[in-house]
Design an enzyme around this catalytic site. Structure first.
Site, short mmCIF file in Angstrom:
data_model
loop_
_atom_site.label_atom_id
_atom_site.label_comp_id
_atom_site.label_asym_id
_atom_site.label_seq_id
_atom_site.Cartn_x
_atom_site.Cartn_y
_atom_site.Cartn_z
N CYS A 134 -69.57 42.46 6.83
CA CYS A 134 -69.43 42.24 5.38
C CYS A 134 -70.10 40.94 4.95
CB CYS A 134 -67.95 42.21 5.02
SG CYS A 134 -67.66 41.81 3.30
N CYS A 137 -68.20 38.87 2.42
CA CYS A 137 -67.02 38.18 2.96
C CYS A 137 -67.45 36.95 3.76
CB CYS A 137 -66.22 39.08 3.89
SG CYS A 137 -65.97 40.74 3.28
N ASP A 138 -68.48 37.09 4.57
CA ASP A 138 -68.76 36.08 5.60
C ASP A 138 -70.10 35.35 5.44
OD1 ASP A 138 -66.37 36.84 6.81
OD2 ASP A 138 -67.35 38.46 7.90
#
Ligand code: NAP
Length: 312
Positions: A134, A137-138
């Site tokens: 992701c 997300c990261d």
């Protein structure tokens, strides 16, 4: 056990929320198990430009928040739990989440699909420590660093384009010499100065498990067999998805590829009264808008099924 529900919806992506909106507006008082992480795959997406009705696009999580509010507005009851088991062999059907259980005259399966992984031991060990599925997300953790994306589809291009805003450079590793992604996404990726492509290559291994972080990736050239070690800080796997069917295996018919089998042109599964919508049954289109449309179909079909089987 509480009163038997008319409709229980499992899953809270576009399919689940749309089924909820339609079922709630039909006075079926749906119960929705949203999962602990609600919103489905769009929660992991950036800009959605192809969902009709939003001229300038909008962020995936924002779209899901709008759908959730719309489903709630018409009276959907939401439970933030993951369904852990179902029993479709008896009627009413039973849906369980740990110790809790609910009975339903109909069930809409909208559990979606999850990211596929490469299957390397190091990938599992280093997940969340440099390996990710992701970018939104990261990606933040890899500012000005070396990033690698695996895959040749739209997801891989989307991840690469997002990560190119953050990283020093982004290498896209693909196992063939041409992309599967749509032309518009390909063009954007090809044009981006920070994105490079490594063709005909596969990730052979990821280092360094001992250090607990990603330092290098070993790539195998699938034409020559040559192995090259590249410095990488963040490795993003974007090679597609698999349907989330674990809880219904053995209870409804699945296709050989693991997706829930539905009667053509409908959301009817092999069990009358159980309907499947969205990516859990769609291995062809897999779009937010097609998921929403099958969610609508599932609610309408559930409504008709209830009318035919449940005396008022
Ligand atoms: P996908 O289209 O199935 O692409 C998966 C890619 O990963 C393919 O290039 C495939 O290679 C590669 N791959 C699969 N297994 C692999 C493995 N074990 N090792 C290495 N590579 C592997 O999946 P997706 O990109 O997630 O897209 C799914 C659907 O969502 C598509 O319909 C797509 O259009 C849509 N989508 C749209 C957008 C957008 O429009 N913005 C964004 C994301 C997704 P091969 O090409 O060799 O098979």
């Amino acid at each position: 056990m509480a009163v038997t529900r008319k409709v229980i919806i499992i899953g809270s992506g576009p399919a689940g929320y749309t089924a909820a909106i339609y079922a709630a507006r039909a006075n079926l008082s749906p119960l929705m198990l949203t999962g602990v992480q609600k919103g489905g795959q769009l929660m992991l997406t950036t800009l959605v430009e192809n969902y009709p009705g939003f001229v300038d696009g909008l962020m995936g999580p924002e779209l899901m928040e709008i759908m959730r509010k719309q489903a709630e507005r018409f009276g959907t009851e939401m439970v933030a739990e993951d369904a852990t088991a179902v029993d479709f062999s008896r009627r009413p059907f039973v849906v369980r989440a740990g110790e809790d259980e609910w009975e339903g005259h109909t069930v809409v399966l909208a559990t979606g699909a999850s990211s596929k992984l490469l299957g390397l031991d190091a990938e599992r060990t280093l997940m969340g420590r440099g390996v990710s599925t992701c970018a939104t997300c990261d990606g933040f953790f890899f500012r000005d660093q070396n990033i690698m994306v695996v895959g040749g589809g739209d997801s891989a291009m989307e991840e690469a384009l997002y990560l190119a805003r953050l990283g020093r450079k982004v290498e896209v590793v693909h196992r063939r010499d041409r992309l599967r992604a749509s032309k518009i996404m390909q063009e954007r990726a090809f044009k981006h100065p920070k994105i490079e492509f490594v063709w005909n290559s596969a990730v052979e291994d990821i280092r360094d498990v001992a250090q607990g972080k990603v330092t290098t990736v070993l790539l195998k050239n699938l034409q020559t067999g040559e192995i090259a070690e590249r410095p990488v800080d963040g490795l993003f796997i974007a090679i597609g998805h698999q349907p989330n069917t674990a809880i219904v295996r053995g209870q409804v018919d699945l296709l050989p590829n693991g997706y829930v089998k539905v009667a053509p042109g409908t959301t009817r599964t092999s069990v009358p009264g159980v309907f499947a919508a969205g990516d859990v049954q769609d291995h062809v289109y897999r779009q937010a808008v097609t998921a929403a449309s099958t969610g609508c179909m599932a609610a309408l079909e559930a409504e008709r099924y209830l009318e035919a089987t449940q005396p008022h």
